[in-house]
Design an enzyme around this catalytic site. Structure first.
Site, PDB file in Angstrom:
ATOM      1  N   HIS A 511       0.814  -1.213   0.000  1.00 37.24           N
ATOM      2  CA  HIS A 511       0.000   0.000   0.000  1.00 37.24           C
ATOM      3  C   HIS A 511       0.851   1.268   0.000  1.00 37.24           C
ATOM      4  O   HIS A 511       0.356   2.358  -0.309  1.00 37.24           O
ATOM      5  CB  HIS A 511      -0.947   0.012   1.212  1.00 37.24           C
ATOM      6  CG  HIS A 511      -2.278   0.637   0.917  1.00 37.24           C
ATOM      7  ND1 HIS A 511      -2.416   1.783   0.161  1.00 37.24           N
ATOM      8  CD2 HIS A 511      -3.539   0.273   1.260  1.00 37.24           C
ATOM      9  CE1 HIS A 511      -3.684   2.099   0.056  1.00 37.24           C
ATOM     10  NE2 HIS A 511      -4.390   1.207   0.719  1.00 37.24           N
ATOM     11  N   ASP A 515      -1.756   2.251  -4.621  1.00 38.69           N
ATOM     12  CA  ASP A 515      -3.046   2.564  -4.017  1.00 38.69           C
ATOM     13  C   ASP A 515      -4.097   1.568  -4.492  1.00 38.69           C
ATOM     14  O   ASP A 515      -3.921   0.885  -5.508  1.00 38.69           O
ATOM     15  CB  ASP A 515      -3.474   3.983  -4.370  1.00 38.69           C
ATOM     16  CG  ASP A 515      -2.553   5.032  -3.758  1.00 38.69           C
ATOM     17  OD1 ASP A 515      -2.001   4.759  -2.676  1.00 38.69           O
ATOM     18  OD2 ASP A 515      -2.377   6.107  -4.369  1.00 38.69           O
TER      19      ASP A 515
END
Length: 538
Positions: A511, A515
């Site tokens: 992450h 995204d």
């Protein structure tokens, strides 16, 4: 003698500014001294030399000592060859890589061969097999031994011509640190016997253990302290007699004595805590219940001895464990799963395999098509072809796909480089070749380094429906491929159903780099290539 001394004194002034550097332990140096003549040592000569050395600085003493046969410290080695043109200094690491000389006069010049660093993450290695034995002649380019690194078994080649005089680390030696001496080579064959009982010098470390026994007096003080403890222990029983008096009726005493029961273990219920006959009988009854219950507890608590075998860790197992633990502890994983219809993909594969068989080529697997689709999706969504660093996100121009391969020794991930630019048959050939090398434990560093994305397939070989893979650092994503299964799906008309084959794939993302929307965009592109496989051929 005079010639060498003049040269050394002339250079000593230039060396004064590096005196502190030379005396540092971590920058220990070896001073090469030269002599153009040889003179027998005498007692008066040594006395003169010692007196002379007292008048020089520390740097000048080192240089001055090289002019005569004065015993030198273990960290400094001297040899006599040709007239010198100036003092030469080598760091210990450079000496190890070039040539090592013993401070003992009975050992000829020799080379200490250390455990090499054969991969970026290698800190230690194992000797899998020696291809040369002691006494063999070796030449540059010849393989000395096979070293088991953290990724594979790699051949170690000889760098200089000579003879293998001593094998310090025998075949099968494990956890040898990088740089640790594993063998000795010499130039002349007659020097081999001189290294029969040779053990490599440990250099500076032995000095530390000798200094440790010095603080032994404090230990003696600690031993003396417990001597006062017994005095405290002996004083405690003196207070016990105040609690020894127990009141009991004569009948209770007689019954307890006949039953071998100490009165101190019975609680009295009579006046002022006096033990009566009923108390003894109740105690005997309760003890009988406990003794009958104990055997059942003992038999139930005894578990059968476990039969087991301890399997030593292989290098690849150690590295896999440390890297995956690092990945799960430091990388914020999240997972995206999508189902892809593979009916058209299977149809295209059948057509391509028919052409391959007609031309004598190898069959194309579903995994080959998955690798190609993943590579093209990375080219379309390059944000997923990246890695995280503390200062920036590095986005790669090359699309290199690592393929997970399970072997008896552990998990390997050889790499197919520039997979987006290669055809399906080429990808298939490379995967088969690399998988075979992985099973033979013969992968080289260039076979598994440089990957930017990983594909792990447990569907085809093992029938796993869906799973979440652990990211292979420093990469930012890994794709987990499940098995294809037939499902009943609704058709366009009412009460109409069709049967189609669907394959579940899960993308594990870092992450910090990818995204959620970017990961979903990549999966959309991948699904498009799988469900319309003809687009991969454009």
């Amino acid at each position: 003698m005079v010639y060498a001394s003049r040269i050394i004194i002339s250079h000593s002034k230039k060396l004064k500014h590096v005196s502190t550097l030379l005396l540092r332990r971590e920058h220990a140096v070896a001073v090469r001294g030269f002599s153009n003549t040889t003179h027998p040592s005498s007692l008066s000569g040594r006395e003169d030399m010692l007196k002379a050395r007292m008048n020089y600085s520390q740097v000048e003493r080192l240089s001055k000592c090289s002019a005569t046969n004065v015993p030198m410290p273990s960290g400094i080695s001297a040899m006599s060859t040709r007239p010198m043109t100036g003092p030469t200094f080598f760091t210990s690491s450079q000496m190890r890589s070039v040539r090592g000389f013993s401070s003992s006069s009975d050992l000829p010049p020799h080379q200490e061969i250390g455990m090499p660093s054969l991969s970026p993450t290698m800190t230690e290695g194992n000797i899998a097999r020696w291809l040369k034995k002691e006494g063999d002649k070796v030449a540059p380019g010849e393989v000395l031994c096979e070293v088991e690194t953290d990724k594979a078994t790699v051949e170690m080649e000889c760098m200089e011509e000579g003879y293998l005089a001593k094998i310090v680390k025998e075949e099968g030696a494990k956890e040898i640190q990088v740089g640790e001496v594993i063998a000795i080579t010499v130039e002349d064959e007659e020097d081999i016997q001189k290294f029969k009982d040779y053990t490599p010098s440990s250099g500076a470390p032995p000095a530390a253990p000798e200094e440790k026994p010095a603080p032994s007096p404090p230990k003696e003080e600690k031993v003396e302290k417990p001597a006062s403890a017994p005095e405290a222990k002996t004083s405690k029983p003196s207070s016990a007699p105040s609690e020894d008096r127990i009141f009991a009726s004569p009948l209770a005493k007689k019954l307890a004595e006949d039953s071998n029961v100490p009165l101190s273990s019975i609680k009295g219920t009579g006046p002022e805590g006096r033990i009566v006959k009923a108390d003894v009988e109740e105690f005997l009854a309760s003890r009988g219940k406990e003794t009958t219950a104990k055997p059942s507890k003992a038999t139930g608590s005894k578990a059968p001895a476990l039969d087991y075998v301890d399997i030593p860790h292989t290098q690849i197992r150690k590295v896999t464990a440390s890297r995956l633990a690092f990945s799960k502890q430091t990388i914020p994983h999240y997972y995206l799963t999508v189902d892809t219809c593979v009916d058209k993909l299977m149809g295209l594969r059948s057509q391509l395999n028919a052409f391959q068989e007609a031309s004598g080529g190898k069959r194309i697997s579903v995994n080959d098509l998955v690798i190609k689709a993943a590579a093209l999706a990375l080219r379309k969504v390059p944000q997923c072809n990246s890695s995280w660093t503390d200062e920036y996100i590095r986005q790669f121009s090359n699309v290199n796909i690592n393929v997970a391969v399970q072997t008896e020794n552990g998990l390997y991930v050889p790499v197919v480089k520039d997979a987006d630019k290669k055809g399906l048959s080429t990808i298939g050939e490379e995967v088969r070749f690399l998988a075979q090398k992985a099973k033979e434990n013969s992968l080289k560093p260039e076979d598994y380094e440089g990957g930017t994305f990983t594909v792990s397939n447990l569907g085809g070989p093992f029938g796993i429906k869906q799973f979440c893979a652990v990211i292979n650092p420093p990469q930012a994503a890994i794709l987990a491929i499940g098995s294809a299964e037939k499902r009943v799906v609704a058709s366009s008309g009412p009460d109409q159903f069709n049967v189609a084959s669907y394959m579940s794939v899960t993308l594990s993302c870092d992450h910090r780099v990818i995204d959620g929307a970017i990961g979903a965009e990549w999966l959309k592109a991948f699904k498009g290539y799988i469900e319309t496989p003809e687009s991969m051929l454009l």
